[in-house]
Design a protein around this motif. Structure first.
Motif, PDB file in Angstrom:
ATOM      1  N   MET A   1       0.847  -1.176   0.000  1.00 41.23           N
ATOM      2  CA  MET A   1       0.000   0.000   0.000  1.00 41.23           C
ATOM      3  C   MET A   1       0.889   1.234   0.000  1.00 41.23           C
ATOM      4  O   MET A   1       1.910   1.263   0.676  1.00 41.23           O
ATOM      5  CB  MET A   1      -0.897  -0.012   1.245  1.00 41.23           C
ATOM      6  CG  MET A   1      -1.665   1.272   1.467  1.00 41.23           C
ATOM      7  SD  MET A   1      -2.670   1.232   2.974  1.00 41.23           S
ATOM      8  CE  MET A   1      -4.254   0.920   2.239  1.00 41.23           C
ATOM      9  N   ASP A  45       4.455  -2.484   3.274  1.00 42.22           N
ATOM     10  CA  ASP A  45       3.594  -3.631   3.533  1.00 42.22           C
ATOM     11  C   ASP A  45       2.828  -3.395   4.829  1.00 42.22           C
ATOM     12  O   ASP A  45       3.360  -3.615   5.918  1.00 42.22           O
ATOM     13  CB  ASP A  45       4.432  -4.906   3.631  1.00 42.22           C
ATOM     14  CG  ASP A  45       3.597  -6.142   3.902  1.00 42.22           C
ATOM     15  OD1 ASP A  45       2.344  -6.057   3.879  1.00 42.22           O
ATOM     16  OD2 ASP A  45       4.202  -7.201   4.148  1.00 42.22           O
ATOM     17  N   VAL A  46       1.590  -2.938   4.722  1.00 40.35           N
ATOM     18  CA  VAL A  46       0.815  -2.641   5.924  1.00 40.35           C
ATOM     19  C   VAL A  46       0.365  -3.901   6.664  1.00 40.35           C
ATOM     20  O   VAL A  46      -0.128  -3.811   7.783  1.00 40.35           O
ATOM     21  CB  VAL A  46      -0.401  -1.729   5.629  1.00 40.35           C
ATOM     22  CG1 VAL A  46       0.053  -0.384   5.132  1.00 40.35           C
ATOM     23  CG2 VAL A  46      -1.373  -2.387   4.698  1.00 40.35           C
ATOM     24  N   GLU A  47       0.525  -5.052   6.033  1.00 44.00           N
ATOM     25  CA  GLU A  47       0.176  -6.294   6.722  1.00 44.00           C
ATOM     26  C   GLU A  47       1.353  -6.856   7.517  1.00 44.00           C
ATOM     27  O   GLU A  47       1.205  -7.858   8.218  1.00 44.00           O
ATOM     28  CB  GLU A  47      -0.371  -7.318   5.739  1.00 44.00           C
ATOM     29  CG  GLU A  47      -1.670  -6.867   5.073  1.00 44.00           C
ATOM     30  CD  GLU A  47      -2.731  -6.346   6.048  1.00 44.00           C
ATOM     31  OE1 GLU A  47      -2.917  -6.938   7.131  1.00 44.00           O
ATOM     32  OE2 GLU A  47      -3.379  -5.337   5.726  1.00 44.00           O
ATOM     33  N   ALA A  48       2.494  -6.200   7.449  1.00 41.10           N
ATOM     34  CA  ALA A  48       3.640  -6.591   8.284  1.00 41.10           C
ATOM     35  C   ALA A  48       3.286  -6.290   9.735  1.00 41.10           C
ATOM     36  O   ALA A  48       2.476  -5.407  10.028  1.00 41.10           O
ATOM     37  CB  ALA A  48       4.883  -5.814   7.866  1.00 41.10           C
ATOM     38  N   ALA A  49       3.908  -7.013  10.635  1.00 41.38           N
ATOM     39  CA  ALA A  49       3.653  -6.795  12.055  1.00 41.38           C
ATOM     40  C   ALA A  49       4.230  -5.475  12.545  1.00 41.38           C
ATOM     41  O   ALA A  49       3.752  -4.900  13.527  1.00 41.38           O
ATOM     42  CB  ALA A  49       4.236  -7.946  12.868  1.00 41.38           C
ATOM     43  N   HIS A  50       5.254  -4.978  11.845  1.00 39.20           N
ATOM     44  CA  HIS A  50       5.962  -3.790  12.322  1.00 39.20           C
ATOM     45  C   HIS A  50       6.615  -3.082  11.137  1.00 39.20           C
ATOM     46  O   HIS A  50       7.240  -3.724  10.304  1.00 39.20           O
ATOM     47  CB  HIS A  50       7.039  -4.234  13.324  1.00 39.20           C
ATOM     48  CG  HIS A  50       7.748  -3.134  14.026  1.00 39.20           C
ATOM     49  ND1 HIS A  50       7.179  -2.404  15.030  1.00 39.20           N
ATOM     50  CD2 HIS A  50       9.002  -2.639  13.862  1.00 39.20           C
ATOM     51  CE1 HIS A  50       8.056  -1.515  15.468  1.00 39.20           C
ATOM     52  NE2 HIS A  50       9.163  -1.636  14.765  1.00 39.20           N
ATOM     53  N   ASP A  58       1.745  -3.025  14.001  1.00 32.96           N
ATOM     54  CA  ASP A  58       0.436  -3.406  13.459  1.00 32.96           C
ATOM     55  C   ASP A  58      -0.191  -2.310  12.587  1.00 32.96           C
ATOM     56  O   ASP A  58      -1.305  -1.861  12.841  1.00 32.96           O
ATOM     57  CB  ASP A  58      -0.518  -3.773  14.600  1.00 32.96           C
ATOM     58  CG  ASP A  58       0.017  -4.910  15.447  1.00 32.96           C
ATOM     59  OD1 ASP A  58       0.497  -5.894  14.863  1.00 32.96           O
ATOM     60  OD2 ASP A  58      -0.036  -4.803  16.689  1.00 32.96           O
ATOM     61  N   GLY A  60      -1.537  -2.292   9.540  1.00 31.41           N
ATOM     62  CA  GLY A  60      -2.792  -2.631   8.858  1.00 31.41           C
ATOM     63  C   GLY A  60      -4.007  -2.457   9.750  1.00 31.41           C
ATOM     64  O   GLY A  60      -4.950  -1.743   9.390  1.00 31.41           O
ATOM     65  N   PRO A  61      -4.023  -3.109  10.921  1.00 28.79           N
ATOM     66  CA  PRO A  61      -5.167  -2.925  11.818  1.00 28.79           C
ATOM     67  C   PRO A  61      -5.375  -1.471  12.241  1.00 28.79           C
ATOM     68  O   PRO A  61      -6.515  -0.999  12.334  1.00 28.79           O
ATOM     69  CB  PRO A  61      -4.824  -3.803  13.021  1.00 28.79           C
ATOM     70  CG  PRO A  61      -3.953  -4.877  12.448  1.00 28.79           C
ATOM     71  CD  PRO A  61      -3.131  -4.174  11.388  1.00 28.79           C
ATOM     72  N   GLN A  62      -4.295  -0.740  12.475  1.00 32.05           N
ATOM     73  CA  GLN A  62      -4.437   0.672  12.852  1.00 32.05           C
ATOM     74  C   GLN A  62      -5.103   1.478  11.734  1.00 32.05           C
ATOM     75  O   GLN A  62      -6.011   2.273  11.985  1.00 32.05           O
ATOM     76  CB  GLN A  62      -3.069   1.297  13.161  1.00 32.05           C
ATOM     77  CG  GLN A  62      -2.469   0.913  14.486  1.00 32.05           C
ATOM     78  CD  GLN A  62      -1.331   1.858  14.840  1.00 32.05           C
ATOM     79  OE1 GLN A  62      -1.548   3.052  15.041  1.00 32.05           O
ATOM     80  NE2 GLN A  62      -0.119   1.335  14.898  1.00 32.05           N
ATOM     81  N   ARG A  64      -7.006   0.369   9.269  1.00 27.48           N
ATOM     82  CA  ARG A  64      -8.401  -0.043   9.097  1.00 27.48           C
ATOM     83  C   ARG A  64      -9.302   0.545  10.191  1.00 27.48           C
ATOM     84  O   ARG A  64     -10.439   0.927   9.936  1.00 27.48           O
ATOM     85  CB  ARG A  64      -8.514  -1.558   9.065  1.00 27.48           C
ATOM     86  CG  ARG A  64      -8.026  -2.154   7.751  1.00 27.48           C
ATOM     87  CD  ARG A  64      -8.333  -3.619   7.636  1.00 27.48           C
ATOM     88  NE  ARG A  64      -7.545  -4.457   8.534  1.00 27.48           N
ATOM     89  CZ  ARG A  64      -6.308  -4.873   8.289  1.00 27.48           C
ATOM     90  NH1 ARG A  64      -5.686  -4.527   7.169  1.00 27.48           N
ATOM     91  NH2 ARG A  64      -5.679  -5.653   9.141  1.00 27.48           N
TER      92      ARG A  64
END
Length: 81
Positions: A1, A45-50, A58, A60-62, A64
């Motif tokens: 993203m 990569d927003v799906e990376a953990a960090h 996180d 991606g979750p932030q 979203r």
């Protein structure tokens, strides 16, 4: 993203970062803070953990949940300048 990256100074010569989807405005709840745009349309990569370079956990979750991802107070980076 693709993300636009903002930076702000924190106490004790530390920095926080905020990642917002590219081209989107800073969400209203954080636009009263002194954020400086430091990178535009950065592919991450927003799906990376960090996001190591910005100390953001996180993303991606932030994004979203809030529309942006931000450095945790416990992970602020030292200002190397």
């Amino acid at each position: 993203m693709q993300l636009d990256i903002y930076r702000r100074p924190e106490p004790e010569h530390k920095l926080s970062f905020m990642a917002v989807p590219a081209g989107q405005p800073i969400p209203q709840e954080v636009d009263n803070v002194d954020w400086k745009l430091v990178a535009t349309a950065t592919e991450l990569d927003v799906e990376a953990a960090h996001l190591v370079e910005y100390a953001i956990d996180d993303p991606g979750p932030q994004i979203r949940e809030k529309g942006y991802a931000i450095t945790s107070v416990t992970h602020q980076l030292l200002d190397g300048s």
